[in-house]
Design a protein around this motif. Structure first.
Motif, short mmCIF file in Angstrom:
data_model
loop_
_atom_site.label_atom_id
_atom_site.label_comp_id
_atom_site.label_asym_id
_atom_site.label_seq_id
_atom_site.Cartn_x
_atom_site.Cartn_y
_atom_site.Cartn_z
N GLU A 71 0.44 0.09 -11.46
CA GLU A 71 0.85 -0.96 -10.43
C GLU A 71 0.39 -0.94 -9.12
N SER A 72 0.40 0.34 -8.65
CA SER A 72 0.08 0.45 -7.08
C SER A 72 -1.40 0.05 -6.89
N THR A 73 -2.33 0.42 -7.87
CA THR A 73 -3.74 0.06 -7.59
C THR A 73 -4.17 -1.36 -7.84
N PHE A 74 -3.18 -2.07 -8.72
CA PHE A 74 -3.71 -3.56 -8.81
C PHE A 74 -3.00 -4.40 -7.88
N GLY A 76 -2.50 -3.15 -4.97
CA GLY A 76 -3.54 -2.69 -3.72
C GLY A 76 -4.52 -3.63 -3.58
N ALA A 77 -5.23 -3.82 -5.06
CA ALA A 77 -6.41 -4.47 -5.06
C ALA A 77 -6.16 -6.04 -4.83
N ILE A 79 -4.27 -6.97 -2.41
CA ILE A 79 -3.99 -6.86 -1.09
C ILE A 79 -5.58 -6.81 -0.40
N ASP A 103 4.70 1.30 -2.14
CA ASP A 103 3.92 1.84 -1.10
C ASP A 103 2.90 0.71 -0.69
N GLN A 104 2.09 0.02 -1.61
CA GLN A 104 1.12 -0.77 -1.18
C GLN A 104 1.66 -2.22 -0.54
N ASN A 107 4.10 -0.35 2.87
CA ASN A 107 3.31 0.25 3.92
C ASN A 107 2.01 -0.56 4.14
N ILE B 129 -1.73 6.48 4.79
CA ILE B 129 -0.81 6.85 3.42
C ILE B 129 -2.06 7.36 2.52
N PRO B 135 -6.99 1.54 -3.45
CA PRO B 135 -6.74 0.33 -4.18
C PRO B 135 -7.37 -0.91 -3.23
N VAL B 136 -6.86 -0.77 -2.10
CA VAL B 136 -7.35 -1.84 -1.24
C VAL B 136 -9.06 -2.16 -1.22
N VAL B 138 -11.01 -1.15 -3.86
CA VAL B 138 -11.16 -1.88 -5.03
C VAL B 138 -11.09 -3.42 -4.72
N GLY B 139 -9.82 -3.89 -4.36
CA GLY B 139 -9.78 -5.18 -3.74
C GLY B 139 -10.59 -5.94 -3.15
N LEU B 140 -11.15 -5.47 -1.96
CA LEU B 140 -12.16 -6.04 -1.24
C LEU B 140 -13.62 -6.08 -2.04
N GLU B 166 -3.17 7.33 -7.14
CA GLU B 166 -4.07 5.97 -7.21
C GLU B 166 -5.55 6.47 -7.15
N GLU B 169 -6.14 5.68 -10.66
CA GLU B 169 -6.16 4.49 -10.88
C GLU B 169 -7.37 3.65 -10.50
N SER B 170 -7.60 4.00 -9.09
CA SER B 170 -8.60 3.07 -8.52
C SER B 170 -10.18 3.35 -8.95
N LEU B 173 -10.14 1.50 -12.46
CA LEU B 173 -10.35 0.17 -12.32
C LEU B 173 -11.78 -0.24 -11.78
#
Lengths: 341, 338
Positions: A71-74, A76-77, A79, A103-104, A107, B129, B135-136, B138-140, B166, B169-170, B173
């Motif tokens: 959940e946190s990573t997808f 954050g992805a 975002i 957190d994502q 924060n 954090i 994760p951010v 990864v999304g970018l 994370e 996870e990151s 992914l």
């Protein structure tokens, strides 16, 4: 026997809340190629509440993305993708699971615009199921949307009607800031007439709605509790009490004007919130009424919330924990100085 | 520098050790080192407040990696990110003004040392954090991949982040979706005050990345040319469509974790030992030996950095504070919304 038959009754097309959410997603995917959906089991499985069924076949795996259980990573992805020009819709199975992504959301998504001095917006939409009623016990049934409504930088939506389920997603995607949409699990099977295009287009994500007019007491609620609150209003009507029902729709930022105007007209207020009472959204609404409409009140603001217990599994216990029609009626009567009917 | 880095690196990772390039690397290393030292002074003078995490000792990591990046690439960094901002192109004035909390800081005084942002240079923050930036990133990279843009997202994080969920996870992914992320682990052996050996059952971080299917390597993070060569290999592979890449840069933090750290968790002898590997004198000595640096070159460089730095401090001192009336700006894009 007469040969004449009764003319066919004109049929209005009917649909469900689930189909309305799906149509809203389909429509957004078709309208804007920056929109994509990701989450657990949204693709091959069709969504844990079957909301996204068929979308993978229609839009393909690039835009309907099954994610690992992370959940946190997808989130954050989502975002990151939003920061970089996309318009992601992230689906989290339930609000309880969203705590793994908190957190994502808190924060990250909610802070980036401010921390960056206005340089980066996060046009992300996160959808999730909330609420009790399906006997899913204490890790799938809570109503924690009030926690997110605490956080500056987020917009929090709670569609309670088919029209809102169909219409809120598009303006949420147009919002440059993060929007969380809470879909109550007991609403997915709700049926009704298919909302027409003009009605859908008129849906906003800023105002509360008056769902029933009344003069004696204002019942203020949102999401999954709207149905019970309307039932309570009907019951009160039989008793000679005219109840107004306000559906908040937007839990942050609150539409104070609609709430306060209802309270000023009826001079009594009951807040119905499926969340726990302590530190709740109902507490916030009650406090704002006290702050701004205290001298218009004829009675203290009453609240009907869930029992302060992790949601139990057994049906009778679960139902006992939730705000009931009877409890809402009772609370409304209480504001009029009346005891049990 | 190490022998192997002067050879052409496999996969197009060759570093051209021209005079100009070496001088550029040295200049950035000096800019970061002098900036950090000045920040420490300004902290004791209470010009800078809050948490201040300095990068002394780790300069070769950012300078080496950024030498392999293009302006179109994105950077996600941690709360120890002054170097990334300065090396990627954010002006020293804007970074210093942010330290002071001034309106002309690169985050408008709302971020501070830990939250430097720069849209123009694609710096997506300073995330405080631990692990939160992965994760951010990864999304970018997902957005770049979906739009068919040729850009790499460089994601810096510390060894501490490798213990966060994370991280796993990151990496999973990014590898699953073959996204253009360069994961850069700045392994300085301590997660704040807890040594790697006290928090990781297996301290081999590259092996961990490898287990998710990422090409992974470890490099001497005190050797700027070695870092650049490795980063070039990684970036070349990523641009060729190989998916994400993991690079562990083994480095050391010379100063305390933050200005509140008495450093009870490490021996002075250990710090002393690492200072012998200081990336700055190491580069200077090598350049001297190879005939790329003369005393007057170094002096000219030092003078230029000192001028830039004093100009930045004067700018930050003189800069305006954001008026309190605008306190709630940038909470939402619609300014009138609560």
């Amino acid at each position: 026997m007469s040969t004449q038959t009764l003319p066919p009754i004109p049929q209005t097309a009917t649909t469900t809340y689930r189909e309305c959410v799906r149509e809203a997603i389909r429509d957004a995917l078709a309208r804007d190629d920056r929109v994509f959906l990701m989450g657990e089991d949204v693709g091959h499985y069709g969504g844990c509440y079957a909301v996204t069924k068929g979308l993978l076949a229609e839009f393909g795996p690039d835009r309907i993305r099954d994610t690992p259980l992370s959940e946190s990573t997808f989130t954050g992805a989502g975002i990151g993708a939003a920061l970089n020009g996309m318009r992601p819709i992230v689906e989290i199975m339930t609000v309880n699971f969203s705590l793994l992504a908190m957190d994502q959301i808190v924060n990250g998504a909610a802070t980036l615009l401010h921390m960056s001095g206005g340089q980066f917006t996060v046009p992300l939409v996160i959808r999730m199921a909330t609420g009790a009623g399906r006997q899913l016990a204490a890790q799938h049934s809570h109503s924690l949307e009030g926690w997110y409504a605490h956080v500056p930088g987020l917009r929090i939506l709670a569609p309670a009607t088919l029209t809102d389920a169909r219409g809120m997603l598009w303006p949420a995607l147009e919002d440059p800031d993060p929007v969380l949409i809470f879909e109550h699990v007991m609403l997915y099977n709700a049926t009704g007439p298919t909302p027409d295009a003009d009605t859908v287009k008129a849906v906003d994500i800023t105002h509360a709605a008056r769902r029933r007019e009344g003069t004696d007491v204002a019942l203020i609620t949102y999401g999954g509790m709207l149905g019970r609150t309307l039932e309570a209003a009907e019951a009160l009507e039989k008793d000679g009490i005219s109840a107004e029902v306000i559906d908040l729709r937007v839990l942050r930022p609150l539409d104070e004007d609609t709430v306060l105007s209802a309270v000023r007209r009826t001079r009594r207020a009951v807040v119905v919130d499926e969340g726990w009472r302590s530190g709740s959204l109902s507490a916030e609404i009650s406090a704002r009424i006290m702050d701004q409409a205290f001298w218009d009140l004829d009675a203290p603001v009453a609240r009907v919330c869930s029992a302060e217990v992790p949601m139990p599994y057994a049906k009778h216990l679960e139902q006992a924990a939730l705000p009931s029609v009877e409890a809402i009626v009772q609370a409304a009567r209480g504001t009029l100085g009346k005891g049990a009917p | 520098m190490t022998a192997e880095v002067s050879k052409p690196a496999p996969g197009g990772g060759k570093v051209h050790l021209t005079h100009g390039h070496l001088m550029a690397l040295l200049r950035d290393m000096l800019r970061v080192r002098r900036f950090e030292d000045r920040c420490a002074e300004l902290y004791t003078q209470e010009k800078i407040r809050g948490f201040l995490h300095l990068y002394n000792g780790e300069e070769a990591v950012t300078v080496g990696v950024c030498a392999a990046l293009e302006p179109r690439d994105a950077v996600v960094a941690t709360y120890r990110e002054h170097a990334q901002a300065l090396v990627r192109g954010t002006s020293m004035r804007a970074v210093m003004a942010e330290m002071f909390g001034k309106a002309s800081g690169c985050s408008g005084g709302r971020g501070g040392s830990m939250h430097l942002f720069d849209r123009e240079h694609r710096l997506y923050g300073g995330n405080a954090i631990v692990g939160g930036g992965l994760p951010v990133a990864v999304g970018l990279a997902l957005a770049d991949a979906m739009r068919g843009r040729d850009a790499v997202t460089a994601c810096f994080f510390g060894d501490g982040a490798a213990a966060e969920g994370e991280f796993h996870e990151s990496l999973n992914l990014a590898a699953l979706w073959r996204l253009p992320v360069l994961f850069l682990c700045e392994n300085n052996l301590y997660a704040m005050g807890t040594a790697l050996r006290f928090s990781h059952a297996s301290p081999d971080l590259a092996a961990r990345a490898h287990s998710y299917g990422l090409p992974a390597e470890s490099v001497d993070g005190m050797d700027v040319v070695a870092v650049e060569a490795a980063a070039r290999r990684a970036v070349t592979a990523i641009r060729a469509g190989a998916g994400p890449y993991f690079l562990e840069c083994r480095t050391y933090r010379f100063r305390a974790h933050s200005m509140f750290d008495a450093q009870l968790y490490r021996e002075k002898a250990e710090v002393e030992e690492w200072t012998h590997r200081d990336p700055l004198p190491r580069l200077i000595d090598w350049m001297r030996t190879a005939g790329h640096l003369h005393d007057d070159d170094l002096k000219a460089l030092e003078d230029a950095v000192a001028t830039e730095l004093e100009d930045a401090v004067a700018f930050a001192e003189a800069a305006e504070w954001e008026p309190v009336e605008t306190l709630t700006r940038f909470v939402t894009s619609a300014e009138d919304r609560p």
